[in-house]
Design a protein around this motif. Structure first.
Motif, PDB file in Angstrom:
ATOM      1  N   PHE A   1      68.477  35.622  51.605  1.00  0.00           N
ATOM      2  CA  PHE A   1      67.196  35.235  52.571  1.00  0.00           C
ATOM      3  C   PHE A   1      66.757  36.385  52.218  1.00  0.00           C
ATOM      4  O   PHE A   1      65.998  37.096  52.934  1.00  0.00           O
ATOM      5  CB  PHE A   1      67.653  34.741  53.597  1.00  0.00           C
ATOM      6  N   ASP A   2      65.156  35.957  51.463  1.00  0.00           N
ATOM      7  CA  ASP A   2      63.877  36.642  51.529  1.00  0.00           C
ATOM      8  C   ASP A   2      62.975  36.154  52.262  1.00  0.00           C
ATOM      9  O   ASP A   2      61.709  35.358  52.113  1.00  0.00           O
ATOM     10  CB  ASP A   2      63.145  37.121  50.026  1.00  0.00           C
ATOM     11  N   ARG A   3      62.658  36.950  53.691  1.00  0.00           N
ATOM     12  CA  ARG A   3      61.175  36.193  54.355  1.00  0.00           C
ATOM     13  C   ARG A   3      60.404  36.617  54.254  1.00  0.00           C
ATOM     14  O   ARG A   3      59.569  36.027  53.980  1.00  0.00           O
ATOM     15  CB  ARG A   3      61.901  37.299  55.985  1.00  0.00           C
ATOM     16  N   ASP A   4      59.888  37.980  53.929  1.00  0.00           N
ATOM     17  CA  ASP A   4      58.844  38.123  52.662  1.00  0.00           C
ATOM     18  C   ASP A   4      58.993  36.914  51.239  1.00  0.00           C
ATOM     19  O   ASP A   4      56.982  36.432  51.827  1.00  0.00           O
ATOM     20  CB  ASP A   4      58.516  39.735  52.329  1.00  0.00           C
ATOM     21  N   LYS A   5      58.987  37.204  51.101  1.00  0.00           N
ATOM     22  CA  LYS A   5      58.876  36.207  49.548  1.00  0.00           C
ATOM     23  C   LYS A   5      58.781  34.451  50.186  1.00  0.00           C
ATOM     24  O   LYS A   5      57.780  34.288  49.649  1.00  0.00           O
ATOM     25  CB  LYS A   5      59.803  36.231  48.622  1.00  0.00           C
TER      26      LYS A   5
END
Length: 201
Positions: free
Chosen positions: A11-15
């Motif tokens: 999971f890429d929170r920033d993306k």
């Protein structure tokens, strides 16, 4: 089954945040286009997005930031179009291709080319005016190339560009995605007008 195929990407929170923030800005810019910048409040934007006002402020600090980012999105996209290799037979063809892509951008991508530059303050206004000037100079260069190869009639290249860029500036003010004309229809018409307006005789 390949075990590696079942492993999900982390999971890429920033993306995810960037994608949601972009969606917020695009939607808000659309509201500015329909109602006008000064007639649209943060509450109006939040309602349009189905967010609480507090949730909206998670993605943007204020209304001016939305306006600034909307301009940047438009000019970033136009920059990408102008940086592509030109493949037309002459300057007029290259200019027409760029103009068609500009119209398609504004009618099909969700990006809005807003006119409220003077509503920005200080360095934000200076930065957007500089970006706009850079776009205009690149298009002027295309016009001059067409004048040099004889495909575009001789005249003030800057005024020729301002005339057609002015049409783009107002496109988002009246374009309706649910209307009678679709983006490709409008692009065809705009390009025809451009050609007939500056084609060398």
């Amino acid at each position: 089954m390949n075990a590696s195929a079942t492993i999900k990407a982390p999971f890429d929170r920033d993306k995810q945040f960037a994608a949601k923030r972009r969606a917020v800005i695009l939607s808000a810019a659309s509201a500015f286009r329909r109602r006008g910048y000064h007639n649209t409040s943060m509450v109006d934007i939040a309602k349009t997005l189905g967010l609480t006002k507090a949730a909206l402020y998670y993605y943007v600090r204020n209304k001016e930031e939305i306006l600034f980012e909307s301009h940047l999105m438009a000019y970033d996209s136009m920059d990408k179009i102008l940086k592509r290799p030109q493949s037309g037979e002459d300057g007029l063809e290259n200019l027409a291709n760029v103009f068609r892509e500009f119209v398609s951008l504004l009618t099909q991508s969700g990006v809005s080319l807003l006119t409220d530059v003077d509503s920005l303050s200080g360095k934000s206004r200076e930065q957007i005016l500089a970006r706009r000037g850079k776009i205009e100079r690149r298009v002027i260069k295309l016009v001059k190339a067409g004048q040099k190869d004889g495909s575009i009639r001789i005249g003030d290249a800057r005024l020729q560009v301002f005339f057609f860029m002015g049409a783009l500036n107002w496109l988002n003010a009246w374009y309706d995605s649910e209307g009678r004309l679709k983006g490709d229809d409008i692009a065809d018409h705009f390009v025809e007008q451009l050609r007939s307006g500056i084609m060398a005789e």
